[in-house]
Scaffold this active site. Structure first.
Site, PDB file in Angstrom:
ATOM      1  N   LYS A   4       0.423  -1.524  -0.004  1.00  0.00           N
ATOM      2  CA  LYS A   4       0.016   0.057   0.058  1.00  0.00           C
ATOM      3  C   LYS A   4       0.704   0.624  -0.248  1.00  0.00           C
ATOM      4  O   LYS A   4       1.971   1.530   0.598  1.00  0.00           O
ATOM      5  CB  LYS A   4      -0.837   0.279   1.551  1.00  0.00           C
ATOM      6  CG  LYS A   4      -2.098  -0.642   0.780  1.00  0.00           C
ATOM      7  CD  LYS A   4      -2.799  -0.518   2.773  1.00  0.00           C
ATOM      8  CE  LYS A   4      -4.662  -1.515   2.375  1.00  0.00           C
ATOM      9  NZ  LYS A   4      -4.778  -1.581   1.732  1.00  0.00           N
ATOM     10  N   ARG A  42     -10.329 -11.436   1.728  1.00  0.00           N
ATOM     11  CA  ARG A  42     -11.203 -12.396   0.736  1.00  0.00           C
ATOM     12  C   ARG A  42     -10.339 -13.628   1.514  1.00  0.00           C
ATOM     13  O   ARG A  42     -10.708 -15.182   1.506  1.00  0.00           O
ATOM     14  CB  ARG A  42     -11.913 -12.022  -0.002  1.00  0.00           C
ATOM     15  CG  ARG A  42     -10.765 -12.486  -0.779  1.00  0.00           C
ATOM     16  CD  ARG A  42     -10.919 -11.373  -2.572  1.00  0.00           C
ATOM     17  NE  ARG A  42     -11.018  -9.534  -1.987  1.00  0.00           N
ATOM     18  CZ  ARG A  42     -11.439  -9.294  -3.588  1.00  0.00           C
ATOM     19  NH1 ARG A  42     -11.719  -9.030  -4.278  1.00  0.00           N
ATOM     20  NH2 ARG A  42     -11.300  -7.613  -2.735  1.00  0.00           N
TER      21      ARG A  42
HETATM   22  N1  BES Z   1      -8.278  -3.495   4.006  1.00  0.00           N
HETATM   23  C1  BES Z   1      -8.424  -3.505   2.564  1.00  0.00           C
HETATM   24  C2  BES Z   1      -9.801  -2.278   2.956  1.00  0.00           C
HETATM   25  C3  BES Z   1      -9.280  -0.804   2.816  1.00  0.00           C
HETATM   26  C4  BES Z   1      -9.525   0.752   2.920  1.00  0.00           C
HETATM   27  C5  BES Z   1     -10.787  -0.674   4.339  1.00  0.00           C
HETATM   28  C6  BES Z   1      -9.547   1.239   2.755  1.00  0.00           C
HETATM   29  C7  BES Z   1     -10.394   0.170   4.986  1.00  0.00           C
HETATM   30  C8  BES Z   1      -9.728   0.794   4.163  1.00  0.00           C
HETATM   31  C9  BES Z   1      -8.324  -4.437   2.257  1.00  0.00           C
HETATM   32  O1  BES Z   1      -7.551  -4.986   2.456  1.00  0.00           O
HETATM   33  C10 BES Z   1      -7.529  -3.926   0.498  1.00  0.00           C
HETATM   34  O2  BES Z   1      -6.711  -3.912   0.417  1.00  0.00           O
HETATM   35  N2  BES Z   1      -8.991  -3.982  -0.620  1.00  0.00           N
HETATM   36  C11 BES Z   1      -8.530  -3.597  -1.439  1.00  0.00           C
HETATM   37  C12 BES Z   1      -8.981  -4.384  -2.126  1.00  0.00           C
HETATM   38  C13 BES Z   1      -7.913  -4.473  -3.732  1.00  0.00           C
HETATM   39  C14 BES Z   1      -6.798  -4.657  -4.094  1.00  0.00           C
HETATM   40  C15 BES Z   1      -9.037  -5.199  -5.063  1.00  0.00           C
HETATM   41  C16 BES Z   1      -8.758  -1.885  -2.092  1.00  0.00           C
HETATM   42  O3  BES Z   1     -10.405  -1.767  -1.344  1.00  0.00           O
HETATM   43  O4  BES Z   1      -8.552  -1.507  -2.537  1.00  0.00           O
HETATM   44 MN    MN Z   2      -5.845  -5.226   2.179  1.00  0.00          MN
END
Ligand code: BES
Ligand code: MN
Ligand code: ZN
Length: 488
Positions: free
Chosen positions: A273, A347
């Site tokens: 990230k 997931r």
């Molecule tokens: N934990 C995150 C989702 C999230 C993002 C929660 C911001 C709270 C605030 C999750 O694990 C994630 O990173 N999801 C990705 C999925 C994508 C790679 C398909 C996302 O939402 O960017």
């Molecule tokens: Mn994530």
């Protein structure tokens, strides 16, 4: 804090603070005539001058040394014809934050006067307690100087004897909410998967009705949880699969199962990230925290129901052993997954936990997860995203959200979205393209929930507040508790 229902005349109580509603109108509401008489018309004058506001959620203090109370705390209710659940909740929240900041040691609320069919007094009592506990909540366990204990010790709420059930219910929910907030606010270096396991064992020590089992990596390998394990591969913190069984009813009664995403820190893994606000990814275990909170609320109130909580706890880190984009793993269900993005890890832990749930022969399964950033884009920070493979279950959860004020909104889980997960190399890939990210995440989970009635709650937006008031919200514990209590 001590809460009770007051069945006697509130205007004759000796109290530090008398809480009064004030609807919009040409003159003071009738209920205040006697009180104003004893104050020689002071209130009428203040109201006429606009110094007591009737705007929804605006508070005004009037000091009236011991006549009958030390102070009066007014809260505006707006046009009484339009006084619905949302407005009443807004007014209650405002007045309870004002009370929390005051130096009153005790208070009496007369807001039952504004109970209606759409928002009866048990809801007023319940929301008053939850709002006050929210306002009083502090997270200072990691500060060297702790906040001084507040002055407020007691709140009496007008109502009938029957409303004391709402007091019991709300104090139990408030305890669950506070636990959920605490767990969410703890940083990733303290709140690890093992910490969550210890927390679950502590729950079993506190409540006779609770039993906890913790699976370690070895056990998970035996069960074939290749997907869950792949998320923890890059981390020095070992993953845990935690089961908390709350038994409030006969063993013959099939349980409802809650499954929580417990990523104690989400760096994104090799699909790292960006650095901006990455600290907030300590909240990526708020689904798990809400499972702990809901079970605590049920155990506190001795609810006659069987509920199993399953928490998939892992830390998502990059590292020499970490899962790489393109890696293919085999889930406990036997289905293979091509991991195209290691940041779509929620997931991956949930799918194995959802397969594991089958062994409980559940009536329903609800998973709770901070699953997608896309959910924040779609619904903001107000509303939980809901998707389900069973329409009746979806409607029950939506209704519980409405009733508790902790609301969700349903998104479609139609078959047309499933093809986004087609993979050239495995049974499925773990991401779709950018479109409908919240739905395709739920589509992924739906492939592991075919054997029971299931709903998925995406709480990425509602689980915490960013900015100056940064912190966990304790949501959706009120909605989940409401949903389960409606099963009784
Ligand atoms: N934990 C995150 C989702 C999230 C993002 C929660 C911001 C709270 C605030 C999750 O694990 C994630 O990173 N999801 C990705 C999925 C994508 C790679 C398909 C996302 O939402 O960017
Ligand atoms: Mn994530
Ligand atoms: Zn995550």
């Amino acid at each position: 804090m001590k809460y009770s229902v007051l069945t006697q005349d509130a205007y004759k109580q000796k109290t530090d603070c008398l809480i009064l509603g004030i609807p919009e109108g040409k003159s003071l509401p009738k209920s205040l005539t006697d009180l104003d008489g004893s104050l020689d018309g002071l209130l009428k004058g203040l109201f006429a001058a606009g110094d007591i506001s009737s705007n929804t959620g605006e508070v005004s203090w009037v000091h009236t040394p011991d006549k009958p109370a030390k102070r009066l705390l007014f809260v505006g209710l707006g046009k009484s014809k339009e006084l619905d659940a949302a407005k009443t909740r807004k007014a209650i929240s405002a007045v309870m934050s004002a009370l929390a900041k005051s130096s009153a040691g005790n208070a009496v609320s007369t807001l039952s006067e504004y109970a209606s069919k759409s928002f009866p007094n048990d809801r007023i009592v319940e929301h008053s307690i939850l709002a006050l506990e929210n306002a009083l909540y502090k997270f200072d366990q990691l500060k060297s100087e702790k906040a001084k204990p507040g002055k407020l010790k007691q709140l009496k709420l007008t109502g009938t004897k029957a409303d004391s059930e709402a007091v019991t219910k709300a104090t139990a929910i408030a305890k669950g909410v506070a636990l959920t907030k605490d767990l969410g606010n703890l940083p990733g270096n303290i709140c690890t998967p093992e910490y969550l396991a210890t927390q679950a064992k502590d729950m079993a020590k506190s409540y006779k009705s609770v039993k906890t089992t913790v699976l370690d990596e070895k056990k998970m390998k035996e069960l074939g949880m290749g997907s869950l394990l792949s998320v923890a591969a890059g981390s020095a913190e070992p993953p845990r699969l935690i089961t908390i069984e709350y038994k409030g009813a006969d063993s013959k009664q099939k349980p409802h199962v809650l499954v929580g995403k417990g990523i104690t820190f989400d760096t994104g893994g090799i699909s790292l990230k960006p650095g901006q606000s990455m600290d907030e990814m300590k909240y990526d275990m708020c689904g798990a925290a809400s499972v702990f909170g809901t079970l605590t609320a049920l155990a506190e109130m001795n609810a006659p129901i069987n509920v199993v909580g399953v928490v998939a706890a892992a830390e998502n880190m990059p590292g020499g052993k970490a899962t790489k984009p393109g890696d293919i793993v085999t889930s406990m269900s036997g289905q293979t997954i091509e991991i195209l993005n290691t940041d779509a890890e929620g997931r991956l832990v949930l799918c194995d936990a959802l397969t594991y749930c089958e062994k409980f022969n559940p009536q329903t399964v609800v998973d709770i997860a901070t699953l997608t950033g896309a959910c924040i884009i779609a619904l903001g920070n107000e509303t939980t995203g809901l998707m389900a493979n069973d329409e009746k279950l979806a409607q029950e959860i939506l209704a519980a959200g409405q009733a508790s004020g902790d609301r969700a909104w349903q998104l479609p889980l139609w078959d047309e979205y499933q093809s986004a997960l087609d993979s050239n190399f495995a049974d499925m890939q773990n991401i779709g393209d950018r479109a409908a990210g919240t739905i395709t995440a739920a589509c992924f989970l739906s492939r592991f929930t075919k054997k029971y009635r299931w709903a998925h709650l995406d709480i990425a937006g509602v689980a915490w507040t960013s900015g100056k008031a940064k912190g966990a919200s304790g949501r959706p514990v009120p909605m989940l508790t409401e949903y389960l209590l409606n099963k009784l």
